[in-house]
Design an enzyme around this catalytic site. Structure first.
Site, mmCIF file in Angstrom:
data_model
loop_
_atom_site.group_PDB
_atom_site.id
_atom_site.type_symbol
_atom_site.label_atom_id
_atom_site.label_comp_id
_atom_site.label_asym_id
_atom_site.label_seq_id
_atom_site.Cartn_x
_atom_site.Cartn_y
_atom_site.Cartn_z
ATOM 1 C CG ASP A 1 -12.021 -9.623 2.032
ATOM 2 O OD1 ASP A 1 -12.045 -8.640 1.266
ATOM 3 O OD2 ASP A 1 -11.419 -9.615 3.124
ATOM 4 C CG HIS B 1 -9.328 -6.436 0.758
ATOM 5 N ND1 HIS B 1 -9.547 -7.520 1.569
ATOM 6 C CD2 HIS B 1 -8.018 -6.127 0.890
ATOM 7 C CE1 HIS B 1 -8.423 -7.841 2.192
ATOM 8 N NE2 HIS B 1 -7.475 -7.013 1.788
ATOM 9 C CG ASN C 1 -0.104 -7.159 -1.208
ATOM 10 O OD1 ASN C 1 -0.398 -7.976 -2.088
ATOM 11 N ND2 ASN C 1 -0.802 -7.019 -0.097
ATOM 12 C CD GLU D 1 -3.949 -8.343 1.843
ATOM 13 O OE1 GLU D 1 -4.869 -7.601 2.225
ATOM 14 O OE2 GLU D 1 -2.753 -8.096 2.054
ATOM 15 C CD GLU E 1 -2.780 -1.353 2.402
ATOM 16 O OE1 GLU E 1 -2.665 -0.533 3.317
ATOM 17 O OE2 GLU E 1 -3.612 -2.291 2.423
HETATM 18 C C1 XIL Z 1 -5.999 -6.653 8.169
HETATM 19 C C2 XIL Z 1 -6.249 -7.797 9.096
HETATM 20 O O1 XIL Z 1 -7.015 -8.760 8.429
HETATM 21 C C3 XIL Z 1 -6.956 -7.321 10.320
HETATM 22 O O2 XIL Z 1 -7.078 -8.367 11.254
HETATM 23 C C4 XIL Z 1 -6.181 -6.161 10.938
HETATM 24 O O3 XIL Z 1 -6.920 -5.630 12.004
HETATM 25 C C5 XIL Z 1 -5.937 -5.082 9.924
HETATM 26 O O4 XIL Z 1 -5.298 -5.639 8.804
HETATM 27 N N1 XIL Z 1 -4.792 -4.994 3.565
HETATM 28 C C6 XIL Z 1 -3.740 -5.730 4.029
HETATM 29 C C7 XIL Z 1 -3.931 -6.640 5.167
HETATM 30 O O5 XIL Z 1 -2.684 -5.713 3.417
HETATM 31 O O6 XIL Z 1 -2.757 -6.806 5.888
HETATM 32 C C8 XIL Z 1 -5.028 -6.143 6.039
HETATM 33 O O7 XIL Z 1 -5.247 -7.108 7.069
HETATM 34 C C9 XIL Z 1 -6.267 -5.908 5.239
HETATM 35 C C10 XIL Z 1 -6.053 -4.861 4.198
#
Ligand code: XIL
Length: 796
Positions: free
Chosen positions: A287, A257, A221, A285, A174
């Site tokens: 979802d 996400h 990432n 990641e 990020e």
């Molecule tokens: C998130 C975790 O899933 C949570 O448990 C934590 O509170 C915050 O981070 N992008 C990312 C991940 O790169 O590391 C993040 O994970 C979600 C967004």
């Protein structure tokens, strides 16, 4: 063979094949890894953990990511101390070790999330108030020298600790803000260049990680880069720069996400674009958030659709090597507790680990994937974002055939054919983009199309050609003597000029983006030229005509005879077949919203719509695949200001030029209503919908409070699916309306004006919202006529 696996659609299927097995066998055996984030607390061998969670994580996945157990604030809970000129770190590896041990026991590959991430700076780092008053790590708490030492130790010590055990590292996470600028961080200031700059710390982090474990694959990432966003373009430029500088970066991670209404359109293209830079790509990641209340019904299907599209996108791109879920059960998803309260059912299994439609859909996509049908021979978009100072520039071929075109003398800065887009810019002298070998077999039927805008109409120019031995086998371009577009093909045996050509009847206007298509129809023996999606002219050479075979390069913006284009080109497409009139028309569309359960744009420009409120309803029962947008008013909302609408940003059309907007609509209320509109500041620049009880297309005379309405009315608006097309014809200064393919009396002497704001479905700035169905919205930057309108496909 992937086809060996039959996946039961029923969630209750006994002993389903685990996703890791399906994934390994997918892509005809050239499979992928399938994984999930897991939490150390739930697999803790010393405490109870959660046995079903552990078993499922072990059985289902070939890949594991520690969800939070490797981040800096967890691995280094206390401030380092200084002894004898060295930093002494007090690391806490126990949580990470638990996850790594678990994965080792189960033969799983590990991805380490993340080495460097602004959001995991340990709590001992002093804070200060951020721009919004909330505390952020103070970048000036330590000297730049110390900041660099901390960073180097964090990267080296962590990678060292797990050398040989963690196969993939998310090295930096990020690093960009949404608009593509560097995200401010504590590390930037340690690398002033001359102002705070992120490139230095990013490049160093990759180098240090590589030095610590030369076998680990290192990736960058990011989220919000699955579509064509400003951030995605910035990330692309960064990866390209890192590669050019030989920084050891091996992959790009797309967090993915997403939410239920995301089309994820163009995701495969985006993966391919990055893969063309020579890196692997990963879904890291994933979802898809839906409401907590969505335990059945349409949201589950929409969620499944988004997951399914992501799986297919990954499988479609050979460089995509794994898909990792961000949690695999709704019982432990971060979404509902951290990210979007109320939207927690974001994963593929229920709280009790039962398969949701998303799980079954993933399994079905993995088992059922077949290579995409490749009916194109090449596709060079050329509306790219690539830095102009890059000498080794290549226009990638997004058709999937891997026929990139090397660009010579490329210049950006020209107005692309849509706001915010660049184009290949020909200087008329030396610029071109060439493939290394032939793309088309010229004796066989073929179609070539391109968007082109000429700046100079005083000389002969070439838009696209392909080399034969001594001349072009075919070329499309501009002929100065006739002031027309031409499409020509060389003849193998011909005496005399040695080629045949067809000229357009229309005369190109300098500066006007035009879609030009040449078709060689071998069966009919015809050269056909289309302008703006419309058949314009054709010639039939004598039966003795034998097209010259072509073994050389395809050239964009030039031909073998040294003619170059002065102007701009984008979206060059080549097909080894004859395209139908409808297909050629379709290629001129600048936006297509199929609205089959998604608000995504499947056209070239991939603009995804977003709805307000977040959930929209779709026609069809929850058990069917929804197939139209249905907009409803609030319960007590007689003025309809609470009615739902879809926003499509950024601006989609240039309303100061000719355009057409096509939509299927169905009324569920009376009174004035707008189905499609694009906003200016005070007014919408057009509105297509219902006005005074009639179907109507209206353009206000100015972007002002006081205007006259320029209107074409149709017949009385009634319920039932109706096809509307509104056309603004700038040359004729006309607006036209077609209702179910019937032309209404046009309005003359019309002025339209530039508007630069959101395109809406179901809303305008200056009229009530739509109540009812809207479907299959198509946007064209050309003025369609009845012939073309009758080619628009029926509602899907
Ligand atoms: C998130 C975790 O899933 C949570 O448990 C934590 O509170 C915050 O981070 N992008 C990312 C991940 O790169 O590391 C993040 O994970 C979600 C967004």
């Amino acid at each position: 063979m992937a086809a060996m696996f039959m996946v039961e659609p029923s969630p209750a299927a006994a002993d389903p094949i685990p996703l890791k097995t399906l994934a390994a066998a997918a892509r005809a055996g050239d499979g992928i890894m399938f994984g999930s984030a897991i939490q150390s607390a739930l697999i803790d061998p010393d405490s109870d953990g959660d046995e079903t969670y552990e078993q499922r994580a072990a059985a289902e996945f070939s890949l594991i990511a520690p969800e939070n157990d490797l981040i800096w604030e967890v691995t280094e809970p206390t401030e380092p101390t200084r002894e004898g000129g060295e930093w002494v770190h007090n690391y806490a590896w126990n949580r990470a070790e638990e996850v790594v041990d678990f994965a080792d026991r189960n033969g799983q590959t590990i991805i380490g999330h993340h080495l460097v991430w602004h959001s995991s700076v340990p709590s001992w780092w002093p804070r200060m108030p951020g721009p919004d008053g909330k505390p952020i790590p103070n970048p000036e708490a330590y000297t730049p020298q110390v900041v660099r030492e901390f960073l180097q130790d964090r990267v080296e010590d962590t990678v060292n600790r797990f050398e040989g055990r963690i196969g993939y590292w998310s090295v930096v996470n990020e690093v960009f803000a949404e608009n593509g600028s560097w995200r401010p961080s504590i590390w930037q200031r340690a690398y002033p260049n001359p102002v705070p700059d992120s490139y230095g710390y990013i490049a160093d982090s990759f180098r240090w990680a590589h030095a610590a474990d030369a076998n680990a694959k290192l990736y960058i990432n990011e989220y919000g880069v699955e579509g064509n966003t400003a951030k995605a373009r910035a990330l692309y430029d960064l990866v390209k720069r890192l590669r050019n500088d030989n920084v050891p970066i091996h992959g790009v991670g797309f967090q993915t996400h997403r939410k239920l209404t995301d089309g994820l359109t163009g995701f495969a293209d985006m993966l391919r674009r990055f893969a063309d830079l020579g890196v692997e790509v990963y879904i890291t990641e994933m979802d898809v958030r839906i409401h907590d209340t969505a335990t059945s019904g349409v949201e589950l299907l929409q969620q499944a659709e988004v997951y399914g599209r992501a799986v297919r996108a990954c499988l479609d791109v050979a460089a995509c090597k794994f898909i990792n879920l961000w949690g695999f059960t709704d019982a432990h998803s971060w979404i509902g507790t951290v990210f979007h309260i109320g939207w927690g059912r974001a994963t593929v299994l229920t709280n009790t680990l039962a398969a949701k439609p998303a799980y079954n859909r993933i399994a079905a996509e993995l088992a059922g994937w077949t290579a995409p049908v490749q009916n194109m021979a090449g596709w060079w978009r050329l509306d790219d974002w690539v830095a102009p100072d890059d000498a080794a520039m290549v226009a990638s071929d997004v058709s999937g055939h891997g026929r990139p075109a090397a660009v010579a003398g490329f210049a950006l800065g020209n107005e692309g054919r849509m706001p915010g887009y660049t184009a290949f810019r020909g200087n008329g002298v030396s610029t071109q983009a060439t493939t290394t070998g032939p793309v088309l077999q010229t004796p066989q039927s073929f179609t070539v199309s391109a968007w082109v805008s000429l700046t100079d109409t005083t000389r002969d120019q070439v838009v696209v050609s392909q080399d034969a031995a001594t001349s072009a086998a075919f070329s499309i371009g501009f002929n100065v003597a006739s002031q027309k577009w031409y499409f020509s093909m060389a003849d193998t045996y011909a005496q005399g000029p040695g080629f045949y050509q067809v000229f357009s009847t229309v005369t190109p206007q300098p500066g006007a983006w035009t879609h030009v298509t040449g078709v060689w129809n071998r069966a009919w023996g015809r050269l056909v030229l289309y302008v703006n999606g419309k058949l314009n002219a054709a010639v039939a050479p004598p039966a003795s005509f034998l097209p010259k075979a072509s073994t050389g390069s395809l050239r964009i913006g030039a031909a073998l005879n040294g003619r170059h284009l002065a102007g701009s080109i984008s979206d060059v497409r080549a097909y080894q077949r004859v395209l139908s009139d409808a297909e050629i028309l379709d290629a001129t569309s600048l936006g297509y919203f199929g609205l089959n359960g998604q608000t995504g744009d499947t056209s070239f420009f991939l603009r995804d719509g977003s709805s307000r409120p977040e959930v929209i309803r779709w026609l069809g029962t929850p058990d069917q695949m929804p197939n139209a947008l249905r907009l409803t008013a609030g319960p007590n909302d007689s003025t309809r200001i609470e009615a739902v609408a879809v926003d499509i940003r950024p601006q989609v059309l240039r309303t100061d030029r000719s355009y057409s907007v096509s939509a299927w609509v169905n009324l569920e209320a009376t009174g004035d209503m707008v189905a499609v509109a694009q906003d200016g500041i005070h007014r919408s620049a057009f509105r297509l919908g219902v006005r005074a009880g009639k179907w109507s297309f209206a353009i206000p005379s100015a972007d002002a409070d006081v205007v006259t309405m320029q209107v074409v009315n149709g017949p009385t608006a009634v319920a039932g699916w109706t096809h509307l097309v509104g056309v603004y014809d700038a040359e004729a200064r006309q607006i036209r309306l077609y209702v179910n393919n019937v032309a209404q009396t046009p309005a003359a002497n019309v002025t339209s004006w530039a508007s630069a704001n959101t395109l809406h479905l179901g809303q305008a700035l200056d009229a009530p919202r739509w109540v009812g169905g809207i479907d299959d919205v198509r946007i064209y930057q050309t003025p369609l006529t009845l012939n073309e309108i009758s080619l628009i496909p029926a509602r899907s």
